[in-house]
Write an enzyme that holds these catalytic residues in place. Sequence first.
Site, PDB file in Angstrom:
ATOM      1  CG  HIS A 111      -2.331  -1.027   0.930  1.00 40.19           C
ATOM      2  ND1 HIS A 111      -3.267  -0.572   0.358  1.00 40.19           N
ATOM      3  CD2 HIS A 111      -2.056  -2.258   1.112  1.00 40.19           C
ATOM      4  CE1 HIS A 111      -4.290  -1.733   0.393  1.00 40.19           C
ATOM      5  NE2 HIS A 111      -3.357  -2.731   0.871  1.00 40.19           N
TER       6      HIS A 111
ATOM      7  CB  ALA B  49      -3.875 -16.426  -4.708  1.00 42.78           C
TER       8      ALA B  49
ATOM      9  CB  SER C 134      -4.367 -13.856 -11.504  1.00 45.65           C
ATOM     10  OG  SER C 134      -5.621 -13.089 -10.753  1.00 45.65           O
TER      11      SER C 134
ATOM     12  CG  ASP D 114      -0.068  -5.496  -8.516  1.00 47.21           C
ATOM     13  OD1 ASP D 114       0.720  -5.601  -7.498  1.00 47.21           O
ATOM     14  OD2 ASP D 114      -1.479  -5.660  -8.165  1.00 47.21           O
TER      15      ASP D 114
ATOM     16  CE1 TYR E 289      -4.994  -2.047  -2.970  1.00 49.79           C
ATOM     17  CE2 TYR E 289      -6.076  -0.062  -3.978  1.00 49.79           C
ATOM     18  CZ  TYR E 289      -4.715  -0.758  -3.940  1.00 49.79           C
ATOM     19  OH  TYR E 289      -3.845  -0.507  -4.382  1.00 49.79           O
TER      20      TYR E 289
END
Length: 417
Positions: free
Chosen positions: A36, A136, A140, A185, A237
């Site tokens: 974060h 997970a 992805s 990511d 989030y």
Amino acid sequence: MTDIRDDVTAGFTAVFGHEPDGLWSAPGRVNLIGEHTDYNLGFVLPFAIDRRTVVGVGLRDDRLLRAASTFADELVEISLDALAALSSEDAGRELGGWSAYVLGVAWALGLDEFGGDLAAVPGLDLFIDSDVPVGAGLSSSAAIESAVALALNDVWRVELDRPTLARVGQRAENIAVGAPTGIMDQSASLLGVRDHAVFLDCRSLEAQVVPLGLDEAGLVVLVIDTGVKHSHATGGYGERRAACERGAAAMGVESLRDVTVADLPRARELLDDVTYRRVAHVVTENQRVLDTVDTLRGESGMLLGEADEDGSGSSTVAVGPGGPLAIGELLDASHRSMRDDFEISVPELDLAVETAVGAGAIGARMTGGGFGGAAIALVKLDDLSRVQVAVDNAFSEHGFAAPDTFVVRASDGAARN
Ligand code: GLA
């Protein structure tokens, strides 16, 4: 990896009636530390993993974009003209499900900020498969976005560099998928290098790769997927992000990147307790990323923001000589900060972390956005099965569903083939 490539070629051929013109792939990621911090324009230290999404691409001689996958039994189809005409609002409303990650990237490439022009490019057939576990916390979604972004960049000859393609993927995620996530990511998926972590400054977007040195130290990274599903398009989030923005505004700075550990006493005076703890996590986490990088590089690491053993409240604890064997306490401190201050952990993640460390892991922490997903543990190869068995037993004793545990290796980022 080879299997998925074969599956994609077979799946593509079954759906579209001919072989793809090319395959592109991109990995999921594990974040070693720096959670974060990305949308607060701070520092992150993820690495790309040896689980990938593969996209097969075939050129069409019309202006249709068609996408199929192993995720759902459907063929999604849209004309490039209709896609290019979607406003941000429309893109958020009309693109949905798994294909939003795919069509969202094509749509984002057409945005002015990327100089894109969807008017002159050919239509495409796309088929996607992946062995990155979904939900997970191993990105992805970024793996799909990065594989598709690299593929479209190549076949449409857009010629954007990888950091810019990461921003394209982030736009798709933010606007088409509707998750207010940062740049970490997609950057890890596009910039990863085997056996290295990606040290990214999320303000300048300058990236350096840092050798992990795990093999030399006899260490592996064990992923413990709790199976607790989460979504960053809803709930916690976005709330955490809003709290960080509130904290930055109250402190009179553009982002929490501009707040240091030394500013925390002032933050405590200015902010309500919850906002203070959110800010304290981000600020100390940024420092832990810098300390982890220094430690991995063999410089002496310091952990800030923790009390001394004698309880005197000094803000620094030396963590000893460098290398990956010396980063355990930084990982543990990161988890405590997420559990207690940022409050994004869940009982399954806490149990995974405590059990792994109790069974001999060098350090452990939840990884990714939180509210479910996976923890990582840095483990000596000799202790690996002991840690795995201990975690399995602990989950069973607590009545939690059996976790999925597996070792990941730091791998190369997105590539053709
Ligand atoms: C998710 C988001 C990232 C980052 C992490 C938390 O993975 O996609 O941008 O904010 O959570 O570090």
